[in-house]
Design a protein around this motif. Structure first.
Motif: not given
Length: 917
Positions: A462-473, A475-478, A505-510
């Motif tokens: 999770h930290g890696f994804a945030l560090k390299f800019g994938f955290g706002s994606n 699909c990655i967040e889901a 994209g919030s539908s994916v989270a639900w």
């Protein structure tokens, strides 16, 4: 007569050995010698002037001469003549009044521009540009210069030349629009198109194709519609090129009816027209339509099928699991001589990976004369699909070239085969070697963390994804949210869910959160979230969300809600989606509705191996092993290629047959690798051991485990231990228990199984010792939970649960029910109570198990003549099983209960499982 220099290309590059290409220069230079000077292409030597015969003149000298010393009139085009033309009678060497052999100087510049583009020679193009600049403006020649620059990737140069034109024409604009569109400069292409329209220049058919291609690339459907209208007004719809481009536009936006309409109105069709309409049908999963169109195409004598047609049809065959049709297409590719085509070969590998055997895949691969990175990647995927991880790794290591797709295929293959650690190691290697990471890379490694269920590693990823800019994606967040739910970290998942951005994209989270609650034994929270999402309109009920909610309904046994979602699916036209159809089938099976499940399967327009697996699995839930084997037989007749899950299910079916078919089960298990190309894994062995153990072949089962080609997983030993409990064999059971405890020393379920084994064989003292050991180590079994759905609400119960608002009525009703059952012969089995207390206290614990509380509530709330439906999260204990049989006698009601082993139907003192579960 001026001196003549003959430049003759090497005959090795020619179409036939009896012909030569000649390039003529007529400079007013001294007599020169001839020698070879290589171009950038090593196979293209040619002759240039020199003052010496000992060393070749550099190509830059020629460029310099072209740019500064030589007049444009010295250049003549490339011509193809026979060998006999090389003698002194050649017309190119004849002396005439012009001095140029009858060939104009402008034609020579055109020839040089074609050469520069063909051989990627930037310096030559710029030298020609310098010569063109000395002439009066010739739009036709300048357009050729623009095209050459575009082909060389010199877009700024091309644009500058265009801007220097006093009167650009439609060809000038079209060349730039097309070039910019193909090079991800779509906005510039659009700007040029509008500028052309404003200048009063009308587009031609090539302009329409270029701008429609731009619309497809940037998904500008509205502009595409406007272009369509212009094409109609200008009468270009009769042009096959334009109609094909329009069909591509509508296909890209999924408006396939309009594709068919355009295709039907075409006066003339070329092969691209047929390929476009067929590929559009495949894209929309309209495989029958694609096959019908292909048959229509075959009836058109003027057309010949090309590699694109065959590749598209093979994709259709793979998508529809059409084994026979795929083999026919393969045969046709051999007939027309396209089997060895790279694209066709790759498509054949993909088809046989899904519909054939591994032997078919390897055969195609070995016959391919040309292979690319896609070919090798497809082979990695094929081996991974068959569970042959080591062979997939071998192919990967032999790949002459790898890209991020290759790495991602291997990564996902590890996850697919449950190799979480290998996937994690590969991901680390990708990071170290600087391999391009994509969204797919991150979601795959997150899936690996889900397999490992390691919270510490999950946090690091999770930290890696945030560090390299994938955290706002999204699909990655889901995927991260799903990972936390699979690791059992619902608190972290809830925190992440609450911070989710309120966008589409919030539908994916639900959806992920609902599935997470269901997966972690929190059906109340899952159902509440479903109702809340519908109330607030936060979740878009598309195909994915519908499938997820249908899965939830099946998990909790909520048939009424599942029926509503099914109606929603029909209303929105999702019934054609095979994934949604599979979810509906599975939901009905899990909700006791065998008839509707079978009806849904029979009405599905398209089925795949998952559909057939759902059909087999559903009958296994209802303990119909013989029917499951009949379905397996029909599946083979239909040519459906089984996958790994299919074999787990079919092998398990032999445990639930009315006849002892162990020999057939052995044959199937041993033919998995040789006949079907599927390598048995731990799940297959566990199923096979369970069958052997069920039919009392405990010694053979133990020997089979010891001869396994890899280290047995705890699940394999656990299957044998459960069989030992069933047959009360404590001798083998003790040996097996040691193996399990060595593999999973902290798994409480193992202690429960061993304790139950001793209890079943009457060795109470040993059973108590196991329980005491369990208590000393602080192990607790998974809490049993049973629930009933009534008035659109889940009513859950745990052992001795008093949280229900009607607790007093439930406990009072249960006391009466126990007394009535005792009168007709029920004898409590206190061996299932894991507490060292007095006998009367054990009975008190036993009487208030979750399933008894749920059954009592069901009896109090159900209408006369209606059965009671209970869901239990773990295996039903023996005492509760006995109690429910007696309860069905005294209440004269059918009691349906689904536990982790399948369905129990208690009716008039009997159970559908025949007391073996």
């Amino acid at each position: 007569m001026a001196s003549v220099l003959l430049v003759q290309f090497n005959s090795s590059i020619l179409a036939s050995p009896s012909s030569h290409y000649r390039f003529l220069l007529f400079p007013s230079l001294p007599h020169t010698s001839f020698f070879h000077c290589p171009l950038k292409s090593p196979s293209l030597p040619f002759l240039l002037p020199s003052t010496t015969t000992t060393s070749p003149t550099p190509l830059s000298t020629f460029h310099h001469a072209l740019h500064s010393s030589l007049s444009p009139t010295y250049f003549l085009p490339l011509h193809r003549t026979s060998v006999s033309d090389s003698n002194s009678n050649s017309p190119f060497l004849s002396d005439d009044s012009s001095g140029y052999g009858g060939i104009s100087d402008i034609d020579g510049l055109f020839g040089l521009l074609r050469l520069s583009a063909r051989y990627d020679d930037v310096e030559l193009a710029r030298a020609v540009h310098a010569s063109v600049a000395k002439l009066e403006e010739d739009t036709h020649l300048v357009n050729a210069l623009i095209v050459a620059y575009l082909k060389l990737g010199l877009f700024s140069d091309a644009y500058n030349v265009f801007m220097g034109l006093a009167c650009p024409d439609v060809v000038s604009y079209t060349a730039l629009i097309s070039g910019f569109s193909k090079s991800n400069r779509e906005e510039a292409a659009l700007e040029l198109f509008f500028r052309m329209r404003n200048s009063g220049i009308e587009p031609n058919e090539y302009t329409f194709v270029a701008i429609l291609t731009t619309c497809v690339r940037i998904m500008h459907f509205h502009l595409g519609l406007q272009i369509h209208n212009i094409a109609i007004k200008m009468g270009y719809l009769d042009c096959a090129f334009v109609a094909n481009a329009l069909m591509s536009l509508y296909s890209a936006y999924g408006v396939y009816d309009d594709v068919l309409k355009l295709f039907g109105e075409m006066r003339e069709r070329d092969i691209a027209s047929w390929n476009t309409v067929i590929s559009g049908a495949v894209k929309e999963s309209m495989y029958d339509t694609a096959f019908q169109l292909f048959r229509g195409m075959q009836g058109t004598d003027a057309l010949r099928i090309d590699y694109f047609t065959l590749s598209t049809l093979l994709t259709a065959c793979a998508g529809s699991v059409a084994m026979m049709e795929g083999k026919q297409v393969h045969a046709h590719s051999i007939k027309v001589g396209l089997e060895t085509n790279l694209s066709v070969g790759n498509s054949l590998i993909g088809f046989y990976t899904k519909c054939g055997t591994l032997e078919d895949v390897v055969s195609v691969f070995q016959r391919m004369t040309e292979r690319d990175v896609i070919t090798w990647t497809e082979m990695v995927m094929a081996y991974m699909e068959s569970g042959l991880v080591n062979l997939a790794l071998k192919i990967f290591s032999e790949m002459p070239q790898k890209n991020s797709v290759s790495y991602n295929t291997l990564l996902s293959g590890f996850c697919q085969n449950g190799e979480g650690l290998k996937a994690l190691d590969l991901f680390l290697k990708m990071v170290e070697e600087g391999v391009e990471l994509t969204d797919f890379s991150l979601t795959s490694v997150i899936s690996a963390c889900s397999l490992l269920a390691d919270y510490r590693v999950s946090k690091q990823i999770h930290g890696f994804a945030l560090k390299f800019g994938f955290g706002s994606n999204v699909c990655i967040e889901a995927a991260l949210l799903d990972m936390y739910t699979r690791c059992g970290r619902m608190e972290d998942a809830e925190n992440m869910f609450c911070r989710w951005r309120l966008d589409e994209g919030s539908s994916v989270a639900w959806t992920s959160m609902i599935c997470g609650y269901a997966r972690n034994g929190q059906p109340d929270e899952a159902l509440s979230l479903v109702h809340l999402s519908q109330l607030e309109g936060k979740m878009i009920m598309d195909e994915i969300a519908s499938s997820s909610v249908l899965s939830l309904c099946g998990t909790i046994g909520y048939r009424e809600l599942g029926k509503q979602i099914h109606c929603h699916v029909l209303k929105l036209g999702f019934q054609a989606d095979v994934g949604v159809g599979n979810a509906v089938v599975s939901m009905y099976f899990k909700c006791w509705d065998l008839d509707d499940a079978i009806k849904m399967f029979n009405h599905m327009s398209t089925t795949d191996v998952v559909s057939w697996n759902a059909l087999i699995s559903g009958h296994l839930l209802h303990r119909s092993g013989d029917t499951a084997l009949d379905i397996w037989s029909n599946m083979q007749k239909e040519g459906i290629k089984p996958d790994k899950i299919t074999f787990v299910l079919v092998i398990s079916a032999y445990r639930l047959t009315n006849l002892n078919l162990v020999d057939d089960c052995r044959d199937l298990f041993h033919s998995m690798r040789t006949v079907y190309g599927v390598e048995p894994n731990s799940e297959h062995y566990a199923s096979f051991i369970s069958v052997l153990g069920y039919w009392g072949l405990l010694e053979e089962a133990e020997e089979t485990i010891r001869k396994m080609p890899f280290e047995p997983a705890a699940s394999v030993w656990r299957a044998l231990l459960d069989s030992c409990r069933l047959h009360k064999n404590t001798i083998i059971g003790k040996r097996v228990a040691k193996q399990i405890l060595a593999l999973e020393p902290r798994d409480p379920s193992t202690y429960i199984l061993v304790s139950n084994l001793f209890s079943a064989s009457g060795r109470w003292h040993c059973s108590e010792m196991v329980r005491e050991n369990m208590r000393e180590k602080g192990f607790r079994k998974q809490p049993a939970q049973s629930w009933i759905i009534w008035q659109k609400k889940i009513h859950s119960f745990y052992a001795r649960d008093k949280s229900h608002p009607h607790t007093k009525d439930i406990y009072r009703g249960l006391e009466i029910l126990i007394l009535e059952c005792l009168k007709v012969g029920y004898v409590p089995d206190t061996s299932f109570v894991l507490h060292e207390v007095e006998e009367h206290q054990k009975k008190d614990f036993l009487f208030h198990h979750s399933s008894k509380l749920a059954a009592t509530y069901g009896l109090l709330t159900s209408k006369p003549g209606k059965p009671i439906r209970i869901v239990k999260n773990i295996l039903l204990c023996g005492d509760c099983h006995t109690f429910l049989k007696y309860a069905s006698i005294v209440t004269k009601k059918d009691i349906f209960l689904r536990d982790s082993s399948g369905f129990h139907c208690f009716s008039n003192g009997l159970c559908s499982c025949k007391d073996y579960w």
